[in-house]
Enzyme design. Structure first.
Site, PDB file in Angstrom:
ATOM      1  N   GLY A   1       0.781  -1.228   0.000  1.00  0.00           N
ATOM      2  CA  GLY A   1       0.000   0.000   0.000  1.00  0.00           C
ATOM      3  C   GLY A   1       0.812   1.276   0.000  1.00  0.00           C
ATOM      4  N   THR A   2       2.003   1.254  -0.616  1.00  0.00           N
ATOM      5  CA  THR A   2       2.771   2.512  -0.643  1.00  0.00           C
ATOM      6  C   THR A   2       2.083   3.556  -1.530  1.00  0.00           C
ATOM      7  OG1 THR A   2       4.226   1.849  -2.475  1.00  0.00           O
ATOM      8  CG2 THR A   2       4.964   1.324  -0.236  1.00  0.00           C
ATOM      9  N   ASN A   3       1.390   3.098  -2.563  1.00  0.00           N
ATOM     10  CA  ASN A   3       0.643   4.068  -3.392  1.00  0.00           C
ATOM     11  C   ASN A   3      -0.561   4.627  -2.640  1.00  0.00           C
ATOM     12  OD1 ASN A   3       1.729   4.466  -6.242  1.00  0.00           O
ATOM     13  ND2 ASN A   3       1.944   2.260  -5.947  1.00  0.00           N
TER      14      ASN A   3
ATOM     15  N   ILE B   1      -8.581  -9.567 -10.496  1.00  0.00           N
ATOM     16  CA  ILE B   1      -9.194  -9.137 -11.768  1.00  0.00           C
ATOM     17  C   ILE B   1     -10.626  -8.672 -11.492  1.00  0.00           C
ATOM     18  CG2 ILE B   1      -9.938  -9.900 -14.072  1.00  0.00           C
ATOM     19  CD1 ILE B   1      -6.950 -10.023 -13.911  1.00  0.00           C
TER      20      ILE B   1
ATOM     21  N   ASN C   1      -5.968   3.170 -12.760  1.00  0.00           N
ATOM     22  CA  ASN C   1      -5.009   2.144 -12.359  1.00  0.00           C
ATOM     23  C   ASN C   1      -3.600   2.706 -12.501  1.00  0.00           C
ATOM     24  OD1 ASN C   1      -4.043  -0.556 -11.722  1.00  0.00           O
ATOM     25  ND2 ASN C   1      -3.509  -0.776 -13.886  1.00  0.00           N
TER      26      ASN C   1
ATOM     27  N   HIS D   1       0.204   1.474 -13.261  1.00  0.00           N
ATOM     28  CA  HIS D   1       0.955   0.332 -13.768  1.00  0.00           C
ATOM     29  C   HIS D   1       2.439   0.709 -13.817  1.00  0.00           C
ATOM     30  CE1 HIS D   1       1.725  -3.386 -15.863  1.00  0.00           C
ATOM     31  NE2 HIS D   1       2.542  -2.695 -16.642  1.00  0.00           N
TER      32      HIS D   1
HETATM   33  C1  GAR Z   1       3.072  -0.930  -7.540  1.00  0.00           C
HETATM   34  O1  GAR Z   1       4.355  -0.921  -8.084  1.00  0.00           O
HETATM   35  C2  GAR Z   1       2.035  -0.884  -8.652  1.00  0.00           C
HETATM   36  O2  GAR Z   1       2.422  -0.091  -9.727  1.00  0.00           O
HETATM   37  C3  GAR Z   1       1.981  -2.337  -9.037  1.00  0.00           C
HETATM   38  O3  GAR Z   1       2.011  -3.031  -7.814  1.00  0.00           O
HETATM   39  C4  GAR Z   1       2.767  -2.277  -6.857  1.00  0.00           C
HETATM   40  C5  GAR Z   1       1.948  -2.138  -5.612  1.00  0.00           C
HETATM   41  O4  GAR Z   1       2.701  -1.546  -4.575  1.00  0.00           O
HETATM   42  N1  GAR Z   1       0.794  -2.621  -9.802  1.00  0.00           N
HETATM   43  C6  GAR Z   1       0.773  -3.506 -10.812  1.00  0.00           C
HETATM   44  O5  GAR Z   1       1.734  -4.172 -11.141  1.00  0.00           O
HETATM   45  C7  GAR Z   1      -0.569  -3.622 -11.527  1.00  0.00           C
HETATM   46  N2  GAR Z   1      -0.423  -4.312 -12.772  1.00  0.00           N
HETATM   47  P1  GAR Z   1       1.995  -0.871  -3.319  1.00  0.00           P
HETATM   48  O6  GAR Z   1       1.035  -1.896  -2.703  1.00  0.00           O
HETATM   49  O7  GAR Z   1       3.135  -0.572  -2.380  1.00  0.00           O
HETATM   50  O8  GAR Z   1       1.280   0.380  -3.765  1.00  0.00           O
END
Ligand code: GAR
Length: 208
Positions: A12-14, A93, A108, A110
């Site tokens: 969940g850093t995003n 999905i 989203n 990516h």
């Molecule tokens: C992030 O790098 C995001 O871009 C990627 O998963 C990670 C989640 O990190 N998403 C994908 O690959 C989607 N196809 P987070 O949980 O620390 O935000």
């Protein structure tokens, strides 16, 4: 004020980047109102709790079919009166029913410059492994609207970073997150909430 749901599957850093941006007043048109987790026990849920954002867990495997899962997700989002859905590292999905119900209202993030290294099977570290194997010299991340084509929806924002000598998938993932994802995701969400994104013929334009 638009209500935002963030769907998460991992660290969940995003999500944290969105929380921090909101606290800095950088998402004036929206409010983080719900976090939906794809499984229990993930750290993203701790982040939601600490920020005082209501959260819920929806596990696909608890449903008999994609349709049942989609219906439950739609119900959860509708009950919270959600206007914008953000997939922030969400690995489940989502079906066409959800995509249709929230048409042009799902963003989203990516971790590559779409159309490189995207589509089915490209997620998380695998994306960076593929970029390093191909020997690209720049990579980055993309925020896009979600449509029925995997990673094929209209592109909102992209930013590039250099691949450096000695990069591993882990170091590259970290650089892409720190220098790109945590910047462009909150920015795209803010633009959406200010009503500044227009889509025509699959192309996004950003209004002044
Ligand atoms: C992030 O790098 C995001 O871009 C990627 O998963 C990670 C989640 O990190 N998403 C994908 O690959 C989607 N196809 P987070 O949980 O620390 O935000």
């Amino acid at each position: 004020m638009l209500k935002i749901a963030v769907l998460v599957s991992g660290g969940g850093t995003n999500l944290q980047a969105l929380i921090d941006a909101q606290e800095r007043g950088e998402i004036p048109g929206g409010k983080l109102s719900l976090v939906v987790a794809g499984k229990p026990g993930i750290f993203a849920l701790e982040r939601a709790k600490k920020a005082g954002i209501p959260s819920t867990v929806l596990r696909k495997k608890d449903f008999a079919s994609q349709e049942d899962y989609d219906n439950a997700l739609i119900q959860t989002l509708e009950e919270a009166e959600i206007d914008l859905v953000v997939l922030a590292g969400f690995l489940t999905i989502i079906g066409e029913k959800v995509i249709r119900r929230f048409e042009n209202k799902i963003l989203n993030i990516h971790p590559s410059l779409i159309p490189s290294f995207c589509g089915e099977g490209y997620y998380g570290l695998r994306v960076h492994e593929a970029a390093l194997s191909r020997g690209v010299k720049v990579t980055g991340a993309t925020v896009h609207f979600v449509n029925e084509i995997c990673d094929g929806g209209p592109i909102v924002l992209q930013k590039a970073v250099s691949v450096e000598n000695g990069d591993t998938p882990e170091t590259l993932q970290r650089r892409v997150m720190e220098q790109v994802e945590w910047e462009i995701l909150p920015k795209a969400v803010a633009l959406f909430c200010e009503g500044r994104l227009a889509i025509e013929n699959n192309i996004v334009s950003i209004k002044d």
